[in-house]
Write an enzyme that holds these catalytic residues in place. Structure first.
Site, PDB file in Angstrom:
ATOM      1  N   ASP A  39       0.915  -1.298   0.074  1.00  0.00           N
ATOM      2  CA  ASP A  39       0.130   0.006   0.069  1.00  0.00           C
ATOM      3  C   ASP A  39       0.746   1.208  -0.124  1.00  0.00           C
ATOM      4  O   ASP A  39       0.707   2.049   0.826  1.00  0.00           O
ATOM      5  CB  ASP A  39      -0.899   0.028   1.253  1.00  0.00           C
ATOM      6  CG  ASP A  39      -1.487  -1.106   1.479  1.00  0.00           C
ATOM      7  OD1 ASP A  39      -1.760  -2.046   0.607  1.00  0.00           O
ATOM      8  OD2 ASP A  39      -1.834  -1.679   2.708  1.00  0.00           O
ATOM      9  N   GLU A 209     -11.223  -0.855  -3.104  1.00  0.00           N
ATOM     10  CA  GLU A 209     -10.301  -0.200  -2.067  1.00  0.00           C
ATOM     11  C   GLU A 209      -9.090   0.598  -2.845  1.00  0.00           C
ATOM     12  O   GLU A 209      -9.057   0.647  -4.051  1.00  0.00           O
ATOM     13  CB  GLU A 209      -9.679  -1.180  -1.049  1.00  0.00           C
ATOM     14  CG  GLU A 209      -8.748  -2.335  -1.759  1.00  0.00           C
ATOM     15  CD  GLU A 209      -8.575  -3.316  -0.950  1.00  0.00           C
ATOM     16  OE1 GLU A 209      -9.376  -3.541   0.394  1.00  0.00           O
ATOM     17  OE2 GLU A 209      -7.387  -3.971  -1.004  1.00  0.00           O
TER      18      GLU A 209
END
Length: 326
Positions: A39, A209
């Protein structure tokens, strides 16, 4: 003769190794730094590139965030524990997907914590602050900024977007829903929209997401991750709109796995080098042969646009990118 052949073979092997090392030194290589990190949030502060990733481990072990800095995208320095849960009393696990902005001389680091599954659990999106990009960061609010589900969006995967007019927005959401909310100037809360609502849903088709937004040639590029984060279908898609609110119609995928290089390529950020005018996508992927869902590594590639402004599909590589000094 046999001895001469062995010596020549050894010389060739050493020469080949040196050549590979020299060649590798000219590019970042992928992954760009060792360790399991996911991420990644990539930004430029002054003359340094910075990456703030999730420490990829079991949720109970995700109690800190490291950062990495580089003058050229090739040489990276780790800054350990720029944020530690000991500085955020309400954060117990699952420190995820940091996002960072520099405002009024302070560095504000937004993060998800505790992976809450309902409004009955405590956690969500928090804010930490520091005087330097390497921290140490301290809890800014003493509580989460977003601690409930709104429009079905789990409060994780936050991104802070600064619009061309100077307004700041929080864009976030898991569980296949994405919200946008306008931040107060001091980042202590939100300013309601004209209709009185605070959280406006901007979920595009196939969104899962990892939202990200940037402006290019006066257009708003909205990007997100699709598929399952532990699976081979994890990937990045995008849309283009005329404002931060869209509407955003899905155009297609631009980043996905290559079974000869790595699997599960997704959850990314984008940086635009101010000096070279080059665009880069920073993302995580799973090395070939890895079956542990948390074994994710941070990588980087060049990102290109076609003459119409659409993003060209990104080819994932082992080489990464060449040096970009500024």
């Amino acid at each position: 003769m046999k001895k001469i052949f062995c010596i020549l073979s050894l010389v060739l092997l050493v020469s080949e190794a040196y050549a590979q090392k020299k060649s590798t030194g000219k590019t970042s290589g992928n992954p760009i730094f060792p360790g399991w990190y996911a991420d990644p949030e990539a930004v430029v502060f002054g003359k340094q590139f910075w990456i703030y990733p999730t420490y990829s481990a079991k949720y109970e072990e995700q109690v800190f965030l490291d950062a990495f800095s580089s003058p050229d995208l090739v040489r990276w320095k780790r800054h350990s524990r720029v944020l530690d849960s000991s500085s955020v009393k309400w954060a117990k696990k699952a420190l995820w997907a940091p996002a960072i902005v520099l405002k009024d001389g302070k560095y504000f680091l937004f993060f998800g914590a505790n992976d809450i599954q309902s409004d009955q659990e405590y956690g969500g999106i928090g804010v930490a602050v520091a005087d330097k990009p390497e921290g140490p960061f301290k809890d800014y609010l003493g509580k989460p900024l977003v601690d409930k589900f709104h429009n079905g969006a789990q409060p994780i995967d936050q991104f802070v977007f600064k619009d061309v007019d100077g307004k700041y927005y929080l864009i976030y959401g898991g569980w296949r829903h994405c919200n946008i909310a306008r931040l107060k100037d001091d980042f202590t809360g939100f300013i309601p929209f004209e209709d009185g609502k605070i959280f406006r849903e901007i979920t595009p088709e196939s969104y899962v997401e990892g939202p990200f937004m940037f402006v290019h040639n006066k257009k708003y590029y909205f990007m997100w991750s699709e598929g399952g984060w532990t699976g081979p279908d994890y990937s990045v898609a995008y849309a283009i709109g005329d404002s931060p609110f869209g509407p955003f119609k899905r155009i297609g995928k631009i980043l996905q796995q290559d079974s000869t290089v790595a699997t599960g390529a997704g959850h990314h950020s984008v940086i635009h080098s101010p000096k070279s005018d080059k665009w880069y996508i920073v993302y995580h992927r799973r090395p070939l042969g890895e079956t542990d869902g948390n074994h994710r590594a941070t990588c980087i590639e060049r990102m290109y646009f076609d003459p119409e402004g659409k993003i060209l599909p990104v080819k994932i590589t082992f080489a990464g990118v060449t040096a970009d000094e500024h």
